[in-house]
Design a protein around this motif. Structure first.
Motif, mmCIF file in Angstrom:
data_model
loop_
_atom_site.group_PDB
_atom_site.id
_atom_site.type_symbol
_atom_site.label_atom_id
_atom_site.label_comp_id
_atom_site.label_asym_id
_atom_site.label_seq_id
_atom_site.Cartn_x
_atom_site.Cartn_y
_atom_site.Cartn_z
ATOM 1 N N GLY A 1 4.045 -51.199 -25.264
ATOM 2 C CA GLY A 1 4.639 -51.532 -23.968
ATOM 3 C C GLY A 1 5.875 -52.392 -24.114
ATOM 4 O O GLY A 1 6.853 -52.234 -23.348
ATOM 5 N N ALA A 2 5.861 -53.328 -25.095
ATOM 6 C CA ALA A 2 7.037 -54.168 -25.348
ATOM 7 C C ALA A 2 8.217 -53.308 -25.803
ATOM 8 O O ALA A 2 9.367 -53.530 -25.376
ATOM 9 C CB ALA A 2 6.716 -55.213 -26.410
ATOM 10 N N LEU A 3 7.944 -52.312 -26.657
ATOM 11 C CA LEU A 3 9.011 -51.409 -27.117
ATOM 12 C C LEU A 3 9.522 -50.560 -25.961
ATOM 13 O O LEU A 3 10.742 -50.354 -25.800
ATOM 14 C CB LEU A 3 8.491 -50.516 -28.245
ATOM 15 N N LEU A 4 8.616 -50.062 -25.126
ATOM 16 C CA LEU A 4 9.000 -49.235 -23.978
ATOM 17 C C LEU A 4 9.901 -50.021 -23.023
ATOM 18 O O LEU A 4 10.909 -49.481 -22.524
ATOM 19 C CB LEU A 4 7.740 -48.757 -23.253
ATOM 20 N N ALA A 5 9.573 -51.275 -22.786
ATOM 21 C CA ALA A 5 10.399 -52.102 -21.897
ATOM 22 C C ALA A 5 11.803 -52.264 -22.457
ATOM 23 O O ALA A 5 12.798 -52.231 -21.705
ATOM 24 C CB ALA A 5 9.746 -53.473 -21.726
ATOM 25 N N SER A 6 11.917 -52.425 -23.776
ATOM 26 C CA SER A 6 13.239 -52.557 -24.406
ATOM 27 C C SER A 6 14.011 -51.250 -24.334
ATOM 28 O O SER A 6 15.242 -51.251 -24.171
ATOM 29 C CB SER A 6 13.075 -52.990 -25.867
ATOM 30 N N CYS A 7 13.316 -50.115 -24.480
ATOM 31 C CA CYS A 7 13.971 -48.802 -24.376
ATOM 32 C C CYS A 7 14.570 -48.607 -22.981
ATOM 33 O O CYS A 7 15.644 -48.016 -22.826
ATOM 34 C CB CYS A 7 12.961 -47.695 -24.680
ATOM 35 N N LYS A 8 13.872 -49.135 -21.960
ATOM 36 C CA LYS A 8 14.386 -49.027 -20.596
ATOM 37 C C LYS A 8 15.676 -49.826 -20.445
ATOM 38 O O LYS A 8 16.656 -49.375 -19.838
ATOM 39 C CB LYS A 8 13.332 -49.541 -19.614
ATOM 40 N N VAL A 9 15.666 -51.061 -21.059
ATOM 41 C CA VAL A 9 16.858 -51.927 -20.958
ATOM 42 C C VAL A 9 18.056 -51.272 -21.632
ATOM 43 O O VAL A 9 19.185 -51.303 -21.119
ATOM 44 C CB VAL A 9 16.559 -53.306 -21.602
ATOM 45 N N HIS A 10 17.811 -50.663 -22.793
ATOM 46 C CA HIS A 10 18.923 -50.121 -23.593
ATOM 47 C C HIS A 10 19.088 -48.612 -23.441
ATOM 48 O O HIS A 10 19.940 -48.019 -24.118
ATOM 49 C CB HIS A 10 18.721 -50.465 -25.070
ATOM 50 N N GLY A 11 18.288 -47.963 -22.566
ATOM 51 C CA GLY A 11 18.468 -46.548 -22.266
ATOM 52 C C GLY A 11 18.161 -45.615 -23.409
ATOM 53 O O GLY A 11 18.752 -44.530 -23.498
ATOM 54 N N ASP A 12 17.237 -45.962 -24.308
ATOM 55 C CA ASP A 12 16.874 -45.098 -25.433
ATOM 56 C C ASP A 12 15.738 -44.182 -24.985
ATOM 57 O O ASP A 12 14.559 -44.556 -24.984
ATOM 58 C CB ASP A 12 16.429 -45.948 -26.630
ATOM 59 N N VAL A 13 16.129 -42.922 -24.611
ATOM 60 C CA VAL A 13 15.172 -41.996 -24.014
ATOM 61 C C VAL A 13 14.124 -41.528 -25.018
ATOM 62 O O VAL A 13 12.930 -41.546 -24.740
ATOM 63 C CB VAL A 13 15.908 -40.776 -23.422
ATOM 64 N N GLU A 14 14.581 -41.083 -26.211
ATOM 65 C CA GLU A 14 13.648 -40.500 -27.171
ATOM 66 C C GLU A 14 12.607 -41.517 -27.654
ATOM 67 O O GLU A 14 11.407 -41.225 -27.718
ATOM 68 C CB GLU A 14 14.419 -39.921 -28.360
ATOM 69 N N LEU A 15 13.087 -42.707 -28.003
ATOM 70 C CA LEU A 15 12.147 -43.751 -28.446
ATOM 71 C C LEU A 15 11.253 -44.187 -27.291
ATOM 72 O O LEU A 15 10.081 -44.493 -27.478
ATOM 73 C CB LEU A 15 12.925 -44.948 -29.016
ATOM 74 N N GLY A 16 11.808 -44.156 -26.065
ATOM 75 C CA GLY A 16 11.024 -44.482 -24.875
ATOM 76 C C GLY A 16 9.909 -43.473 -24.671
ATOM 77 O O GLY A 16 8.792 -43.844 -24.292
ATOM 78 N N ARG A 17 10.236 -42.157 -24.912
ATOM 79 C CA ARG A 17 9.193 -41.123 -24.793
ATOM 80 C C ARG A 17 8.045 -41.408 -25.774
ATOM 81 O O ARG A 17 6.869 -41.314 -25.422
ATOM 82 C CB ARG A 17 9.772 -39.746 -25.109
#
Length: 799
Positions: A727-743
């Protein structure tokens, strides 16, 4: 007796009377072995003993507790026809009673109807000696019904039985018989009356009984002094002692030990020195009982130096009891090092420490390894099965959380008493081992041991710990059944148990039915309302508590401050803060930590620091509360500076402290510092990082835009990453717009926590930010498919 025996040897034809004179003479001189020797010689020479001979020899056997010799004598008694003689039977009853053969003595008394008051007195006093006080009173009742008039030897024993049973009303009736018989003026009977009233708590009648005595001896004066001590009235005790000295009655060692107990308070130093001078003047400085009381008095006054001086100069260096009192004195004044050193010196000087020495040292052990060394000594000298030493040992292990070792010691104790059972149950309860506490409680009851108020309080603590309402109700039923349901200690435990279990109606009922509500019961109910969200009830009861004049403790205030923090009501918190300062609780560490947390959650970190700054010696919890407060308010550098100051003060951090420190690094973008603190947990502090610590580190990397490094960090974690880490990584992906890592992060969260809405919303927002609306719709459909709903937003507005 030597001269007497020489003259006796010169008698050419001694008769039974001269033999009896020698036998009774040895008895009066307490030379009981010689009594037996002369009796045997009398028999060998062919003289027939009479009832006086047998009575004297049986008295000697009783003094020696020689039940075997006594039985031989009794065989001769029966053979020679003296069985029904009252004088002989009295001697045999005394023998049985002093040898703790109560049933045999009672059987002997019941075999033949006796109208000799001496015989009745023997069985009554013997029953009291053997703690068969109900039997003593029953025999006394039979004596009165048989029209046999009690004498001045009967009443002291009967009054002792009333005292032991706490029977005030019955004691008053016996006092009435004393007046009827005209024995009020007898010094021994009068002293017994004073002692009875004193020990059952009626000090007024004790003083009245003392004043009606015609003659006062040292025993009666000591009894009335002890009466005031029992009422914790040392001033009156000393006043009576002065009167005793004024009328010229000589003191004895019992009087002095009572007066020394009266002086054992810091404000009575002047009187203590005067009594010490009197002891030296009267020559009691060689009496070990008085010296031990003197050592104990100075210890209780906090003057350990004077205790040591008395100990060194007393000449009692070989007296184990004096060493025990000295060690106990160090223990009372929290001088653990001195206590252990004295214990060690005692062994080196060849004096074997007893159970009291061992118990005192174990009570203040500050290191479990040191406790284990004492354990080794206790095993070596065979004290581990003793109730006193064994209980102190398992209590020491319980204090340090070593419950397995504690229970092993408990199992080895022979003749466990109520205190040892209760201590072990409390040890389990205090350390969260409720099942073991329940099992031990059932075992205690099955062993025929009747739990008291302290036992029930301990088992209720276990019920509270696991919130077992059913077991709590069973304990409540037991308490009502044995008649202690309204006791303040048990009542407080019941209120706390019902409150912790959320049964606040029952908690309030128990509280209202308590005849005397103490601070614990008030605090438990206030905290129960607070912890269960009943804010108005909690605050209303808090005000009632103040109106009732009860002292407010830190537990109550902390619970109320917890409400203010949860509801983010700074106004309520400030209203509570004012009386806290007024009653002097602002320096309390738990209250201080609660104030820091409350102000922090209410958005006033400056007020949090003001509270923190006023605490003279913050503990770990207080430091941690302030560090976390700074971290939550985005003041990372301040949090880290506070952590450095905490380390300089040599306060050891725990795992929660490091969550605050790593959060501070995250808010300040301090990646390398984050790595450093994470690594230091294991390397320097022996703390194994958990999921929250790794999640903080992922957050640090993610906030700094180092997403690939964060993903690589997760891949190489020594523990399996949970939903919090992903969840911590997902929140950072949202901030920085990293779609693939967010998936990827969202997929892992779905696998670990399929019902949580947060991950779905975060992924949906990431996709929406890059315009992938088809996938946003798919995410929304997926949420409906698994039954996940987004909670509507809300706001708290001031009207």
């Amino acid at each position: 007796m030597d001269y007497a025996f020489r003259l006796f040897e010169e008698i050419s034809e001694p008769n039974v009377i001269s033999w009896n004179v020698m036998i009774s003479g040895y008895n009066r001189s307490s030379q009981y072995d010689d009594t037996w020797r002369v009796f045997c010689k009398m028999r060998v020479l062919g003289f027939d003993p009479n009832q006086y001979t047998y009575g004297s020899v049986l008295s000697a056997c009783a003094a020696l507790r020689g039940i075997w010799y006594g039985n031989l004598i009794y065989c001769l008694v029966i053979k020679n026809g003296f069985y029904s003689n009252g004088y002989v039977r009295t001697g045999m009853i005394h023998l049985f009673m002093k040898s703790f053969c109560f049933e045999e003595g009672l059987r002997l008394f019941s075999d033949v109807l006796c109208e000799n008051v001496v015989c009745w007195n023997a069985i009554i006093s013997g029953a009291v000696i053997n703690r068969e006080n109900f039997v003593a009173l029953e025999v006394f009742s039979q004596m009165l019904c048989g029209n046999l008039m009690p004498n001045n030897h009967t009443y002291p024993s009967v009054l002792s039985a009333c005292t032991a049973l706490g029977e005030l009303e019955l004691g008053k009736q016996v006092h009435g018989w004393v007046l009827k018989c005209g024995l009020q003026g007898d010094v021994f009977v009068g002293t017994s009356i004073v002692d009875m009233y004193a020990k059952v708590g009626d000090i007024n009648d004790a003083v009245k009984g003392f004043s009606l005595m015609v003659i006062h001896n040292v025993v009666s004066w000591t009894a009335i002094i002890a009466a005031f001590l029992q009422r914790e009235d040392p001033v009156s005790a000393l006043q009576f002692f002065k009167e005793m000295r004024k009328v010229g009655v000589e003191v004895n060692n019992y009087t002095l030990t009572s007066v020394l107990t009266a002086c054992a308070k810091p404000q009575m130093m002047k009187e203590a020195i005067q009594i010490h001078s009197l002891i030296l003047k009267c020559g009691f400085d060689s009496d070990s009982t008085v010296i031990n009381s003197l050592i104990n008095m100075y210890s209780k006054m906090g003057d350990v130096f004077s205790s040591e001086v008395v100990f060194r100069e007393s000449g009692t260096a070989t007296d184990v009891e004096s060493w025990a009192v000295m060690i106990s004195g160090f223990a009372q004044n929290q001088s653990s090092g001195r206590a252990f050193e004295t214990f060690r010196r005692m062994i080196l000087e060849g004096i074997r420490p007893d159970k009291f020495c061992s118990s005192s040292v174990l009570s203040i052990i500050e290191c479990i390894n040191l406790g284990r060394q004492i354990h080794c000594y206790i095993l070596k000298v065979g004290l581990v099965s003793d109730v006193s030493a064994g209980s102190a040992l398992f209590t020491m292990y319980s204090k340090y959380g070593s419950l397995e070792e504690a229970y092993e010691v408990f199992e080895q104790i022979h003749g466990k008493d109520k205190v040892s059972w209760t201590s072990m149950i409390a040890g389990f309860a205090e350390h969260g081992c409720a099942d073991q506490a329940f099992h031990l409680f059932q075992e205690m009851v099955s062993e025929g041991m009747k739990p008291d108020r302290t036992t029930l309080s301990a088992i209720l603590m276990a019920c509270s710990a696991v919130q077992s309402l059913q077991k709590g109700k069973e304990v409540h039923a037991y308490a009502l059944n044995v008649g202690i349901g309204s006791d303040s200690l048990v009542g407080g435990g019941l209120v706390a148990m019902y409150s912790k279990c959320g049964a606040l109606v029952s908690a309030r009922k128990v509280f209202e039915l308590m005849p005397r509500k103490d601070q614990v019961s008030w605090s438990s109910l206030v905290s129960g309302y607070a912890q269960n969200g009943y804010v108005e009830d909690s605050i209303l009861l808090y005000h009632e508590m103040l109106v009732a004049g009860m002292d407010v403790d830190s537990f109550t205030v902390s619970s109320l401050l917890g409400i203010a923090a949860t509801l983010t009501k700074a106004d309520l918190g400030k209203k509570l803060h004012t009386p806290v300062v007024k009653i002097g609780l602002s320096s309390d560490l738990s209250v201080g930590s609660s104030l820091i947390t409350m102000y922090s959650k209410c958005g006033s970190i400056e007020d949090s620091y003001k509270v923190f700054d006023q605490i003279e010696n913050p503990d770990l919890f207080t430091w941690t509360s302030m560090i976390i407060g700074y971290a939550q308010h985005g003041k990372g550098m301040e949090a880290l500076r506070l952590f450095d100051l905490m380390r300089k003060k040599e306060v050891e951090p725990d795992s929660v402290t490091f969550v605050g420190v790593l959060s501070a690094c995250s808010h300040s973008g301090l990646v390398e510092e984050g790595y450093s603190h994470l690594n230091s947990m294991t390397k320097y502090h022996g703390i194994k990082p958990g999921s929250r610590h790794y999640a903080c580190m992922v957050d640090i990397l993610g906030r700094s835009g180092r997403l690939e490094e964060a993903a690589n960090f997760i891949a190489h974690m020594p523990i399996e990453p949970d939903a919090l880490v992903w969840g911590a990584l997902l929140a950072s992906c949202k901030v920085h717009g990293d779609v693939e890592l967010g998936r990827l992060a969202a997929k892992r969260v779905f696998e670990l926590e399929s019902t949580g809405a947060g991950a779905y919303i975060s992924l949906s927002n990431i996709l929406a930010d890059v315009g992938q609306w088809d996938e946003v719709i798919n995410i929304r459909s997926l949420m409906k498919g698994v039954g996940v709903q987004k909670e509507p937003g809300w706001s708290l507005c001031k009207s």
